[in-house]
Design an enzyme around this catalytic site. Structure first.
Site, mmCIF file in Angstrom:
data_model
loop_
_atom_site.group_PDB
_atom_site.id
_atom_site.type_symbol
_atom_site.label_atom_id
_atom_site.label_comp_id
_atom_site.label_asym_id
_atom_site.label_seq_id
_atom_site.Cartn_x
_atom_site.Cartn_y
_atom_site.Cartn_z
ATOM 1 N N ASP A 46 0.835 -1.196 0.000
ATOM 2 C CA ASP A 46 0.000 0.000 0.000
ATOM 3 C C ASP A 46 0.877 1.256 0.000
ATOM 4 O OD1 ASP A 46 -2.757 1.095 0.318
ATOM 5 O OD2 ASP A 46 -1.934 1.887 2.183
ATOM 6 N N GLU A 103 14.855 -14.747 -0.753
ATOM 7 C CA GLU A 103 15.148 -15.894 0.118
ATOM 8 C C GLU A 103 13.996 -16.902 0.118
ATOM 9 O OE1 GLU A 103 16.214 -14.627 4.050
ATOM 10 O OE2 GLU A 103 17.218 -12.820 3.297
#
Length: 543
Positions: A216, A267
């Site tokens: 957002d 990751e």
């Protein structure tokens, strides 16, 4: 009128090989769920995670690839969940963390991915940090927000997007910054504690199997450190913020945040970030999707474009050009929880519905990903919510001058029973009133109608999945009068044209190929051409 032609490669030649095993998000169709309005499992009138979980088979049947959930966190309730009290929890109205984990597991079993909303620009005023800052101006938490000392006037001319000044007073006379509602104080991202806490939040949810985040206000976070006046005022008629908002949005430091977040996602295989970037210049929007930043940033041009060939052609061309320069896919948006429904924006009634159907075929043909807002696949119009039932702070902050966003957040109609299947029968009233004629749009009714908006979406999504030219490859945009054509070429050399008649008269389109799909049953085929009525689109497979 002479034809105008613009060819844009969405990737460079050097990137073709790297994209041969394209990540899922590059061409994904993502279905946005406003959780509070999707499906209520326990009869309290509020949509929840269990309700969404029960409707996952519908999303699998529809043919989307992922579901993005608007904020599910404990909230102060001032802005539809976007004022968050705890980023690593679930609001009890929606369930708990185990419910979200079960949702992710069920979605995975159906071949769906789950993307969460994260809100880094501001917190709720009920967040423990802000409460501590109110109690003690010298505490560490106070440095995590923007405070100014007591004075007669606000520190500068910055305005809230919801109306009025962007500064409010604390009980002890200080000013604090909120670019949205007063209950949403802006965070100070120059304090390292803010960045560290959000990185913990990302890992918390990634460890639970989510496939990424919609970010957002991704163009926000940093503000001018000198709190200088903005040179102008934001206009909602523009495509987004520009130089007139130079002190509050799009500060250069924000890109370092997305580089750190990208490294975290790296990751976790097959995860992604998509940013809400409301900037006027598409070249600036695309910079947020550079290879070491977010994977995507929303393209809102078509969301704000009027129904015209020139506007839509420019929106498609400018996006393909801007994102192609950075090697990123375009994330196309036609509807969301912040804008009036497409049917209403495009004129309402039969005309608005026809245009929304045609626009759906256009967007689903374009290379990149497409974000669909729950209910748009049903052809929902903007609902008329009585003033006394409204919840949106935009309505109240503007003194009623702006109607707010409640009309696009009314609960989903699932069947033709009383309450349209949103809640169990005979339970609480929904959190927003459902229009009396909402059953005409119900999923149960449209699944039995071969000409419904829902059937059109399902067929389009199936064809998009089956044809390499749809949703990937290169696109050539051309216009002739009121007719817009996007020529899509797949990696296998196949070609599909999406032709949209945005004028008031029937257009003849030359073609000896196959009509794959039309947005209207009134399209007529002859051996050498297709007669395309006004406000209609067609997919043509060139032979």
């Amino acid at each position: 009128m002479a034809m105008r032609l613009a060819t844009v490669r969405t990737t460079t030649d050097e990137q073709v090989a790297a994209q041969s095993a394209s990540p899922w998000w590059r061409t994904a169709v993502v279905y946005q769920v406003y959780l509070r309005s999707f499906a209520d499992s326990n009869g309290d009138g509020i949509g929840d995670l269990a309700g969404l979980r029960s409707r996952l088979p519908y999303l699998s049947w529809l043919g989307v690839d992922a579901v993005w959930i608007n904020p599910h966190y404990p909230s102060g309730g001032a802005d539809g969940g976007y004022d968050i009290c705890d980023y690593r929890a679930v609001d009890p109205e929606y369930g708990d963390v185990s419910d979200l984990e079960a949702l992710v597991a069920d979605a995975r079993d159906l071949g769906l991915r789950v993307v969460l909303d994260v809100v880094p620009n501001h917190t709720s005023d009920r967040h423990p940090w802000f409460q501590a800052a109110l109690a003690d101006p010298d505490c560490p938490e106070a440095a995590r927000y923007h405070f100014a000392p007591p004075s007669e006037e606000p520190p500068n001319n910055w305005q809230s997007l919801f109306g009025g000044p962007a500064w409010s007073r604390t009980p002890d006379g200080r000013w604090y910054l909120h670019l949205f509602a007063p209950e949403q104080p802006d965070l100070n991202w120059r304090d390292p504690a803010v960045a560290a806490d959000f990185e913990r939040t990302l890992r918390f949810w990634l460890d639970r199997g989510v496939s990424g985040f919609r970010v957002d206000v991704a163009y926000g976070l940093f503000k001018d450190p000198g709190l200088r006046d903005n040179p102008g005022a934001y206009s909602p008629t523009l495509f987004g913020h520009g130089p007139e908002q130079a002190m509050t949005w799009n500060q250069p430091e924000v890109h370092d945040v997305w580089r750190r977040w990208r490294s975290i996602c790296d990751e976790y295989p097959e995860t992604m970030l998509v940013g809400e970037v409301c900037l006027a210049d598409p070249q600036e929007v695309a910079l947020y999707s550079r290879p070491d930043e977010m994977h995507q940033s929303f393209c809102f041009r078509l969301l704000k474009s009027p129904w015209s060939t020139a506007s839509f052609a420019d929106g498609v061309r400018s996006a393909l050009d801007a994102f192609g320069r950075v090697g990123a896919p375009v994330s196309w948006v036609l509807g969301n929880h912040d804008k009036d429904r497409q049917v209403t924006r495009f004129g309402g009634g039969a005309v608005g519905t026809a245009r929304a159907r045609a626009a759906a075929l256009l967007v689903l043909s374009l290379p990149g990903s497409a974000y669909l807002y729950a209910g748009d696949e049903l052809g929902l119009p903007q609902a008329d919510v009585p003033d006394e039932a409204k919840r949106d702070p935009i309505f109240f902050r503007s003194g009623g001058a702006r109607s707010g966003r409640d009309g696009c957040r009314v609960p989903m109609p699932w069947n033709t029973e009383p309450g349209v299947g949103f809640s169990p029968a005979g339970t609480a009233q929904p959190w927003l009133p459902i229009p009396g004629d909402w059953d005409r749009y119900a999923v149960s009714r449209q699944t039995r109608d071969g000409g419904s908006v829902l059937t059109l979406y399902r067929r389009a999504l199936a064809l998009r999945e089956a044809h390499p030219a749809l949703g990937s490859g290169d696109a050539t945009v051309s216009t002739r009068g009121d007719v817009l054509t996007v020529r899509c070429t797949g990696a296998d050399g196949s070609v599909i044209r999406c032709v949209v008649n945005m004028g008031s008269g029937t257009a003849l389109v030359r073609s000896r190929g196959t009509v794959l799909l039309a947005s209207s049953t009134t399209v007529r085929r002859s051996p050498a051409s297709v007669a395309l009525p006004p406000d209609t689109a067609v997919w043509l497979a060139d032979s």
